[in-house]
Write an enzyme that holds these catalytic residues in place. Structure first.
Site, PDB file in Angstrom:
ATOM      1  N   VAL A 115       0.815  -1.225   0.000  1.00 51.14           N
ATOM      2  CA  VAL A 115       0.000   0.000   0.000  1.00 51.14           C
ATOM      3  C   VAL A 115       0.847   1.273   0.000  1.00 51.14           C
ATOM      4  O   VAL A 115       0.310   2.361  -0.208  1.00 51.14           O
ATOM      5  CB  VAL A 115      -1.004   0.039   1.175  1.00 51.14           C
ATOM      6  CG1 VAL A 115      -2.055  -1.042   1.057  1.00 51.14           C
ATOM      7  CG2 VAL A 115      -0.295   0.006   2.529  1.00 51.14           C
ATOM      8  N   TYR A 166       3.556   5.640  15.254  1.00 52.44           N
ATOM      9  CA  TYR A 166       2.251   5.003  15.005  1.00 52.44           C
ATOM     10  C   TYR A 166       1.109   5.950  15.396  1.00 52.44           C
ATOM     11  O   TYR A 166       0.180   6.165  14.609  1.00 52.44           O
ATOM     12  CB  TYR A 166       2.180   3.706  15.809  1.00 52.44           C
ATOM     13  CG  TYR A 166       0.907   2.900  15.639  1.00 52.44           C
ATOM     14  CD1 TYR A 166       0.696   2.136  14.492  1.00 52.44           C
ATOM     15  CD2 TYR A 166      -0.073   2.893  16.632  1.00 52.44           C
ATOM     16  CE1 TYR A 166      -0.454   1.375  14.349  1.00 52.44           C
ATOM     17  CE2 TYR A 166      -1.231   2.136  16.497  1.00 52.44           C
ATOM     18  CZ  TYR A 166      -1.410   1.381  15.355  1.00 52.44           C
ATOM     19  OH  TYR A 166      -2.558   0.621  15.213  1.00 52.44           O
ATOM     20  N   THR A 214      -1.264  -7.708  17.838  1.00 53.07           N
ATOM     21  CA  THR A 214      -1.195  -7.418  19.275  1.00 53.07           C
ATOM     22  C   THR A 214      -0.850  -8.644  20.124  1.00 53.07           C
ATOM     23  O   THR A 214      -0.612  -8.506  21.320  1.00 53.07           O
ATOM     24  CB  THR A 214      -2.543  -6.853  19.773  1.00 53.07           C
ATOM     25  OG1 THR A 214      -3.587  -7.749  19.358  1.00 53.07           O
ATOM     26  CG2 THR A 214      -2.812  -5.477  19.215  1.00 53.07           C
TER      27      THR A 214
HETATM   28  N1  LIG Z   1      -5.233  -5.035  16.607  1.00 60.46           N
HETATM   29  C1  LIG Z   1      -5.430  -3.905  17.272  1.00 60.46           C
HETATM   30  O1  LIG Z   1      -5.513  -3.872  18.526  1.00 60.46           O
HETATM   31  C2  LIG Z   1      -5.585  -2.615  16.525  1.00 60.46           C
HETATM   32  C3  LIG Z   1      -5.984  -1.489  17.256  1.00 60.46           C
HETATM   33  C4  LIG Z   1      -6.140  -0.280  16.594  1.00 60.46           C
HETATM   34  C5  LIG Z   1      -5.896  -0.190  15.233  1.00 60.46           C
HETATM   35  N2  LIG Z   1      -5.496  -1.300  14.557  1.00 60.46           N
HETATM   36  C6  LIG Z   1      -5.246  -1.138  13.131  1.00 60.46           C
HETATM   37  O2  LIG Z   1      -6.020  -2.063  12.419  1.00 60.46           O
HETATM   38  C7  LIG Z   1      -5.379  -2.404  11.204  1.00 60.46           C
HETATM   39  C8  LIG Z   1      -5.301  -3.920  11.072  1.00 60.46           C
HETATM   40  O3  LIG Z   1      -4.553  -4.415  12.164  1.00 60.46           O
HETATM   41  P1  LIG Z   1      -4.622  -5.942  12.612  1.00 60.46           P
HETATM   42  O4  LIG Z   1      -4.559  -5.935  14.084  1.00 60.46           O
HETATM   43  O5  LIG Z   1      -5.734  -6.624  11.911  1.00 60.46           O
HETATM   44  O6  LIG Z   1      -3.191  -6.431  12.071  1.00 60.46           O
HETATM   45  P2  LIG Z   1      -2.711  -7.776  11.336  1.00 60.46           P
HETATM   46  O7  LIG Z   1      -1.243  -7.778  11.484  1.00 60.46           O
HETATM   47  O8  LIG Z   1      -3.491  -8.944  11.802  1.00 60.46           O
HETATM   48  O9  LIG Z   1      -3.106  -7.499   9.800  1.00 60.46           O
HETATM   49  C9  LIG Z   1      -2.473  -6.503   9.047  1.00 60.46           C
HETATM   50  C10 LIG Z   1      -2.404  -6.951   7.604  1.00 60.46           C
HETATM   51  O10 LIG Z   1      -1.806  -5.866   6.851  1.00 60.46           O
HETATM   52  C11 LIG Z   1      -0.902  -6.451   5.919  1.00 60.46           C
HETATM   53  N3  LIG Z   1       0.131  -5.471   5.535  1.00 60.46           N
HETATM   54  C12 LIG Z   1       1.181  -5.034   6.275  1.00 60.46           C
HETATM   55  N4  LIG Z   1       1.908  -4.163   5.559  1.00 60.46           N
HETATM   56  C13 LIG Z   1       1.314  -4.037   4.348  1.00 60.46           C
HETATM   57  C14 LIG Z   1       1.614  -3.292   3.181  1.00 60.46           C
HETATM   58  N5  LIG Z   1       2.691  -2.490   3.101  1.00 60.46           N
HETATM   59  N6  LIG Z   1       0.783  -3.406   2.115  1.00 60.46           N
HETATM   60  C15 LIG Z   1      -0.291  -4.240   2.179  1.00 60.46           C
HETATM   61  N7  LIG Z   1      -0.619  -4.976   3.245  1.00 60.46           N
HETATM   62  C16 LIG Z   1       0.186  -4.872   4.329  1.00 60.46           C
HETATM   63  C17 LIG Z   1      -0.300  -7.634   6.654  1.00 60.46           C
HETATM   64  O11 LIG Z   1       0.289  -8.564   5.757  1.00 60.46           O
HETATM   65  C18 LIG Z   1      -1.515  -8.182   7.390  1.00 60.46           C
HETATM   66  O12 LIG Z   1      -2.204  -9.138   6.608  1.00 60.46           O
HETATM   67  C19 LIG Z   1      -4.007  -1.717  11.241  1.00 60.46           C
HETATM   68  O13 LIG Z   1      -4.081  -0.506  10.520  1.00 60.46           O
HETATM   69  C20 LIG Z   1      -3.810  -1.438  12.711  1.00 60.46           C
HETATM   70  O14 LIG Z   1      -2.977  -0.344  12.939  1.00 60.46           O
HETATM   71  C21 LIG Z   1      -5.337  -2.514  15.165  1.00 60.46           C
END
Ligand SMILES: NC(=O)c1ccc[n+]([C@@H]2O[C@H](COP(=O)([O-])OP(=O)(O)OC[C@H]3O[C@@H](n4cnc5c(N)ncnc54)[C@H](O)[C@@H]3O)[C@@H](O)[C@H]2O)c1
Length: 256
Positions: A61, A152, A190
């Site tokens: 991305v 972040y 996480t």
């Molecule tokens: N899990 C939490 O507690 C939490 C809380 C707040 C916000 N978020 C946000 O939610 C979103 C998803 O997080 P998650 O917990 O599901 O994480 P995750 O690690 O389970 O999933 C993230 C996905 O993004 C993909 N990814 C990473 N870099 C990429 C890139 N350059 N191009 C395309 N794909 C890429 C990874 O391969 C992975 O499949 C993120 O933006 C994260 O910051 C998560």
């Protein structure tokens, strides 16, 4: 909820965690989905499991050409693009006084530039094809700082403001843009923290619902925001955090 059947969506970061749950909910709602992720193996498995309804598109991305290709491939395969969920994100943590420029750039490029590029090209298509709806996944860290998370948190605050700017500019094109600010969600992102008992307890002290959210609990709000049930919701930030954001006050209940 309004029937979403027959629509076309794309999800960045859709091979894991919150993005994966959004993809599953879209499929259940009979929506065709393009899944963008770096994880080519997982994308292949997902495409195989949902032939005809899902395509995987290996995408970084942070690369504009990849995002252009993603939008083009979605439209070529499924004939349009109605909804986009910009979920991909990760971070390299570090104290401000120690953090390298490389780690800062990795985090801000992925979390903020990635969403900018996604919104840019999704909206370019939607603008000329009747409109659409976009959901950006920010974080509670858009409002709340965290130790060693300056890059972040700053990027996520940027995602929230980018969402508002996009809503402002794109309303005239019948495109709505909203943000979700998740609290703690149980995903691979996480688990390295929450698997450590003492760290998990520290989180639970803060979260009034005393548990992490399930990724599926992010998918419902995300689908609501693109649906016609949210037709006048635009430029909004929906906090989905088990009441964590309102827990700053001391817990006086135990003294009463
Ligand atoms: N899990 C939490 O507690 C939490 C809380 C707040 C916000 N978020 C946000 O939610 C979103 C998803 O997080 P998650 O917990 O599901 O994480 P995750 O690690 O389970 O999933 C993230 C996905 O993004 C993909 N990814 C990473 N870099 C990429 C890139 N350059 N191009 C395309 N794909 C890429 C990874 O391969 C992975 O499949 C993120 O933006 C994260 O910051 C998560």
């Amino acid at each position: 909820m309004t029937n979403l059947s027959g629509k076309v969506a794309l999800v960045t970061g859709g091979a894991s965690g919150i993005g994966y749950s959004i993809v599953q909910s879209l499929l259940k709602a009979n929506i065709k989905v393009a899944v963008a992720d770096l994880n080519s193996e997982k994308l292949r498995d997902m495409e195989e499991a949902h032939k005809g309804n899902l395509i995987g598109c290996v995408t970084n991305v942070t690369k504009e050409a990849d995002i252009e290709n993603l939008v083009n491939k979605t439209v070529e395969t499924f004939g349009g693009l109605d909804y986009a969920f910009n979920v991909a994100g990760a971070s390299k943590a570090g104290a401000i006084i120690d953090q390298s420029v490389e780690d800062w750039d990795f985090t801000v490029d992925l979390c903020l530039k990635g969403v900018f590029l996604s919104v840019k090209h999704e909206a370019r298509y939607m603008k000329d094809h009747g409109g659409g709806a976009i959901v950006n996944i920010a974080s509670l860290n858009a409002h709340v700082p965290m130790f060693y998370g300056a890059a972040y948190s700053s990027a996520k605050a940027g995602v929230e403001m980018l969402t508002k700017n996009a809503a402002l500019e794109l309303a005239q094109n019948n495109i709505r843009v909203n943000a979700i600010l998740p609290g703690l969600v149980a995903t691979p992102l996480t688990s390295g923290l929450t698997n450590v008992e003492a760290i998990n307890e520290a989180y639970m002290e803060r979260i009034p619902m005393r548990r992490a959210g399930d990724p599926d609990e992010m998918a419902g709000p995300a689908l609501f925001l693109v649906s016609d049930d949210a037709s006048y919701v635009n430029g909004a930030s929906l906090i989905v955090d088990g009441a964590w954001a309102v827990s700053g006050y001391p817990d006086l209940s135990k003294f009463m």
